[in-house]
Design a protein around this motif. Structure first.
Motif, PDB file in Angstrom:
ATOM      1  N   UNK A   6       0.828  -1.196   0.000  1.00 60.52           N
ATOM      2  CA  UNK A   6       0.000   0.000   0.000  1.00 60.52           C
ATOM      3  C   UNK A   6       0.866   1.251   0.000  1.00 60.52           C
ATOM      4  N   UNK A   7       0.462   2.265  -0.718  1.00 55.99           N
ATOM      5  CA  UNK A   7       1.143   3.548  -0.631  1.00 55.99           C
ATOM      6  C   UNK A   7       0.827   4.185   0.715  1.00 55.99           C
ATOM      7  N   UNK A   8       1.665   5.135   1.120  1.00 58.81           N
ATOM      8  CA  UNK A   8       1.412   5.829   2.380  1.00 58.81           C
ATOM      9  C   UNK A   8       0.063   6.533   2.343  1.00 58.81           C
ATOM     10  N   UNK A   9      -0.270   7.113   1.190  1.00 62.65           N
ATOM     11  CA  UNK A   9      -1.542   7.819   1.078  1.00 62.65           C
ATOM     12  C   UNK A   9      -2.729   6.885   1.245  1.00 62.65           C
ATOM     13  N   UNK A  10      -2.660   5.708   0.620  1.00 65.03           N
ATOM     14  CA  UNK A  10      -3.753   4.747   0.747  1.00 65.03           C
ATOM     15  C   UNK A  10      -3.841   4.181   2.155  1.00 65.03           C
ATOM     16  N   UNK A  11      -2.682   3.992   2.794  1.00 67.15           N
ATOM     17  CA  UNK A  11      -2.681   3.495   4.161  1.00 67.15           C
ATOM     18  C   UNK A  11      -3.352   4.511   5.095  1.00 67.15           C
ATOM     19  N   UNK A  12      -3.026   5.777   4.909  1.00 67.61           N
ATOM     20  CA  UNK A  12      -3.630   6.825   5.734  1.00 67.61           C
ATOM     21  C   UNK A  12      -5.129   6.942   5.472  1.00 67.61           C
TER      22      UNK A  12
END
Length: 305
Positions: A6-12
């Motif tokens: 997961x990208x950091x943005x999607x994780x957030x």
């Protein structure tokens, strides 16, 4: 696919969706849930007062479930809810035994988080663009009408989350199917005001069912309208209260005032969908058509006052 994929943005975003889901599902959410949801100034939400407010706004005023907003009768248990449940099961998501319907906003937000976390990006895009984005944008306005600071904060957090979801859903969408699809069993919005059998009861039902009128009229909104013009609204379902408001307005010469409030609600809802036209063009056009029809109904009510 692991979490590392997961990208950091999607994780957030997934964490924020789960936090919002938690806040909507149960009143006893600790401070960190509010902050993960994007609410830095955490309201006081401990004790019986918050539990009562949570119940009133999310159960008594207007239940935040897709069926209530998209079904012909504005009720749970119809084709919309069953379709959502089937989608969740197919994607390996368990809504749990919390007593909420599968199409409750808490479950749909948690489901979107699940789709991100399990890297089902096409499913994420499809569920948001072709279902959830067609009704969830009506929730912030309904919560603001409660007059409760906690729900004003939740409304702002949910609205800001829509933009992040839109971007991820658009990027993950199927280029071969960019057209939005609306569910096959949406309400018939027509109301024949020239039919002698159509009276205030039928108009009240029309106005109180979001999929028919385009409005999300909460009990709090109708109670405030009644208090403003000193009108009794009666008891019962939202449909019955809406009918009671119209009957009292007709009896006590306050129909013009109630129509002013309805026009204000139509204007606010129309502005919201127009602002979302680029992100969800077909859904926005779909609801704007209903709002236009309801404007004609309100104009007829005013003319007959």
């Amino acid at each position: 696919m692991t979490d590392m994929a997961m990208s950091d943005g999607n994780r957030q975003l997934a964490a924020r969706l789960r936090a919002l889901a938690r806040l909507l599902a149960q009143p006893g959410a600790e401070t960190p849930w509010w902050r993960v949801a994007g609410i830095e100034s955490v309201p006081r939400t401990d004790g019986d007062d918050w539990a009562a407010t949570h119940y009133r706004v999310l159960t008594h005023d207007l239940l935040p479930a897709a069926g209530v907003f998209l079904e012909q009768r504005g009720m749970l248990g119809g084709v919309v809810g069953r379709a959502v449940q089937d989608r969740m099961q197919a994607a390996g998501f368990d809504a749990g035994g919390d007593g909420l319907s599968p199409d409750h906003a808490a479950h749909e937000l948690a489901f979107l988080a699940h789709l991100l976390e399990s890297y089902q990006m096409a499913g994420f895009s499809d569920f948001w663009r072709h279902h959830a984005s067609g009704w969830m944008p009506l929730l912030p306005g309904a919560w603001v009408s409660s007059g409760e600071a906690e729900f004003e904060a939740l409304a702002a957090a949910l609205k800001s989350t829509f933009n992040a979801i839109d971007k991820v859903a658009l990027a993950a969408g199927d280029d071969e199917d960019q057209r939005e699809r609306t569910p096959p069993a949406l309400a018939d919005m027509r109301l024949d005001l020239d039919d002698p059998q159509v009276g205030l009861a039928q108009i009240g039902t029309f106005l109180a069912v979001p999929a028919r009128s385009g409005l999300a009229l909460t009990r709090a909104w109708m109670s405030r309208a009644g208090r403003r013009f000193r009108l009794p609204t009666g008891f019962g379902s939202r449909l019955q209260i809406c009918e009671g408001l119209l009957r009292s307005a007709a009896q006590y010469d306050a129909m013009n005032g109630v129509c002013d409030l309805l026009d204000e609600a139509l204007h606010e809802t129309s502005a919201m969908w127009r602002a979302r036209m680029e992100a969800v063009p077909t859904w926005s056009a779909h609801w704007l058509e209903r709002i236009g029809q309801t404007g004609s109904v309100v104009a007829r009510l005013r003319a007959g006052a």
